[in-house]
Write an enzyme that holds these catalytic residues in place. Structure first.
Site, mmCIF file in Angstrom:
data_model
loop_
_atom_site.group_PDB
_atom_site.id
_atom_site.type_symbol
_atom_site.label_atom_id
_atom_site.label_comp_id
_atom_site.label_asym_id
_atom_site.label_seq_id
_atom_site.Cartn_x
_atom_site.Cartn_y
_atom_site.Cartn_z
ATOM 1 N N CYS A 72 0.853 -1.176 0.000
ATOM 2 C CA CYS A 72 0.000 0.000 0.000
ATOM 3 C C CYS A 72 0.893 1.231 0.000
ATOM 4 O O CYS A 72 1.615 1.469 0.966
ATOM 5 C CB CYS A 72 -0.878 -0.035 1.236
ATOM 6 S SG CYS A 72 -1.831 1.436 1.408
ATOM 7 N N HIS A 164 -2.507 -4.085 -10.781
ATOM 8 C CA HIS A 164 -3.181 -2.879 -11.284
ATOM 9 C C HIS A 164 -3.563 -3.048 -12.736
ATOM 10 O O HIS A 164 -2.791 -3.591 -13.530
ATOM 11 C CB HIS A 164 -2.274 -1.656 -11.148
ATOM 12 C CG HIS A 164 -2.027 -1.280 -9.723
ATOM 13 N ND1 HIS A 164 -2.852 -0.425 -9.027
ATOM 14 C CD2 HIS A 164 -1.084 -1.695 -8.847
ATOM 15 C CE1 HIS A 164 -2.411 -0.319 -7.785
ATOM 16 N NE2 HIS A 164 -1.337 -1.078 -7.642
ATOM 17 N N GLU A 213 -10.373 0.773 -6.062
ATOM 18 C CA GLU A 213 -9.442 -0.141 -5.395
ATOM 19 C C GLU A 213 -10.031 -1.509 -5.127
ATOM 20 O O GLU A 213 -11.178 -1.624 -4.690
ATOM 21 C CB GLU A 213 -9.009 0.458 -4.047
ATOM 22 C CG GLU A 213 -7.767 1.292 -4.166
ATOM 23 C CD GLU A 213 -7.212 1.633 -2.797
ATOM 24 O OE1 GLU A 213 -7.256 0.790 -1.876
ATOM 25 O OE2 GLU A 213 -6.766 2.775 -2.649
ATOM 26 N N CYS A 222 -4.404 6.491 -4.548
ATOM 27 C CA CYS A 222 -3.796 5.173 -4.440
ATOM 28 C C CYS A 222 -2.328 5.295 -4.827
ATOM 29 O O CYS A 222 -2.010 5.671 -5.963
ATOM 30 C CB CYS A 222 -4.515 4.195 -5.368
ATOM 31 S SG CYS A 222 -3.829 2.536 -5.340
ATOM 32 N N THR A 224 0.271 2.924 -4.830
ATOM 33 C CA THR A 224 0.765 1.905 -5.771
ATOM 34 C C THR A 224 0.134 2.143 -7.142
ATOM 35 O O THR A 224 0.778 1.944 -8.172
ATOM 36 C CB THR A 224 0.433 0.484 -5.265
ATOM 37 O OG1 THR A 224 -0.936 0.414 -4.903
ATOM 38 C CG2 THR A 224 1.290 0.094 -4.079
ATOM 39 N N GLY A 225 -1.136 2.592 -7.146
ATOM 40 C CA GLY A 225 -1.831 2.873 -8.405
ATOM 41 C C GLY A 225 -1.151 3.996 -9.179
ATOM 42 O O GLY A 225 -0.985 3.909 -10.402
HETATM 43 O O1 ZDP Z 1 -4.128 -3.948 -3.644
HETATM 44 C C1 ZDP Z 1 -5.089 -3.666 -2.932
HETATM 45 O O2 ZDP Z 1 -5.932 -4.526 -2.585
HETATM 46 C C2 ZDP Z 1 -5.268 -2.211 -2.523
HETATM 47 N N1 ZDP Z 1 -6.616 -1.934 -2.147
HETATM 48 C C3 ZDP Z 1 -4.308 -1.972 -1.389
HETATM 49 C C4 ZDP Z 1 -4.221 -0.548 -0.978
HETATM 50 C C5 ZDP Z 1 -3.468 0.291 -1.983
HETATM 51 C C6 ZDP Z 1 -3.443 1.760 -1.632
HETATM 52 N N2 ZDP Z 1 -4.505 2.486 -2.151
HETATM 53 C C7 ZDP Z 1 -2.152 2.416 -2.084
HETATM 54 O O3 ZDP Z 1 -2.003 3.601 -1.797
HETATM 55 O O4 ZDP Z 1 -1.286 1.807 -2.675
HETATM 56 C C8 ZDP Z 1 -3.602 1.967 -0.228
#
Ligand code: ZDP
Length: 279
Positions: A72, A164, A213, A222, A224-225
């Site tokens: 995350c 993703h 998400e 997000c 990682t997004g």
């Molecule tokens: O991969 C998942 O199941 C995400 N919901 C995790 C959380 C990712 C997050 N939004 C981020 O900032 O990377 C918290």
């Protein structure tokens, strides 16, 4: 259970120092209760501070539906700030064990103020089997067709530890976000489900993004997004390797470094309040 409420660009988390809490019980159930916005504290995820044998400290995160993602991005910035403030690991650069490997956040300080956190998010994962995404044999999975709901979308699949699905669109406001988001999240092409980012390119250094998400639904940001979007933008020739990703909750600066192939994410983390939750 003592907790801290934090957010990174409105992507909000309940942080618990599990080193100091004895009985947390079933963590999946705890995450669902704590994250509920009416019956709990309200958050997109629950983050736990745990001991590590291979790094300075370990982070576990649970989505609001109780599922446990590998990583995350916004959460780890909050985590780094919390760990430092609480003197759990009083270092400006910490090595954090996660299910996506060891991730290294670095506090950016101005005098005694923490103005932001830069995180070495590691290299992106482009191998379809590791993302995981089904139906595409060779890496990278860039601008490939995917059937959703009788229409063919063009998608790019990237993992930043977690999966993703990036969809570039001409107009973000015209996207059927609430229907397409969950359909892509649970699409059979993504065996572990996926996070979904809809992206409108403003110019080659700036993009606008809305995120659906995995396990949490629509969120304001997000981390990682945002990293996955920068990688997808660069791989497909739409953006440079350094991009400002504008999310509903604010902006993240992302650099996919060509020298070490690692993705660096810079953004804020804020503590909003503390309290005690009755388990
Ligand atoms: O991969 C998942 O199941 C995400 N919901 C995790 C959380 C990712 C997050 N939004 C981020 O900032 O990377 C918290």
């Amino acid at each position: 259970m003592k907790f801290s409420k934090m957010h990174g660009l409105g992507n909000d988390f309940v942080i618990v120092n599990a080193l100091a809490e004895k009985k947390l019980g079933n963590l999946e159930e705890l995450a669902k209760r704590v994250c509920h916005r009416n019956f709990g504290i309200g958050a997109d995820g629950l983050i736990l501070v745990l001991p590590s044998e291979e790094a300075d400290i370990r982070m576990r995160i649970f989505n609001s539906d109780g599922s446990e993602p590998e990583m995350c991005g916004n959460g780890i910035r909050c985590f780094a700030r919390y760990i430092y403030q609480e003197s759990i690991v009083p270092k400006e650069v910490i090595r954090v064990e996660t299910l996506a490997g060891i991730i290294v956040p670095r506090l950016i300080t101005e005098g005694s103020l923490i103005s932001g956190i830069q995180v070495d998010m590691g290299p992106p994962v482009l191998d379809p089997d590791q993302i995981p995404v089904r139906g595409y044999a060779s890496a990278p999975v860039v601008d490939v067709p995917l059937e959703v709901d009788g229409q063919t979308l063009s998608i790019t699949a990237v993992s930043m530890g977690n999966p993703h699905c990036v969809v570039f669109v001409p107009d973000l406001d015209a996207v059927f976000f609430d229907t397409l988001g969950p359909k892509l999240e649970t699409h059979p092409a993504f065996p572990r489900k996926t996070n979904v980012e809809f992206v409108q390119v403003i110019n080659n250094e700036k993009v606008k993004v809305r995120v659906w998400e995995r396990g949490a639904g629509p969120t304001l940001a997000c981390g990682t997004g945002a990293c996955a979007v920068a990688v997808a933008g660069s791989l497909s020739g739409r953006t440079s390797r350094k991009v400002t990703v504008c999310l509903p909750g604010g902006d993240l600066d992302i650099l996919w470094d060509q020298h070490d192939n690692r993705v660096y994410m810079t953004g804020p983390a804020v503590e909003v309040f503390r309290g005690e939750f009755f388990i």
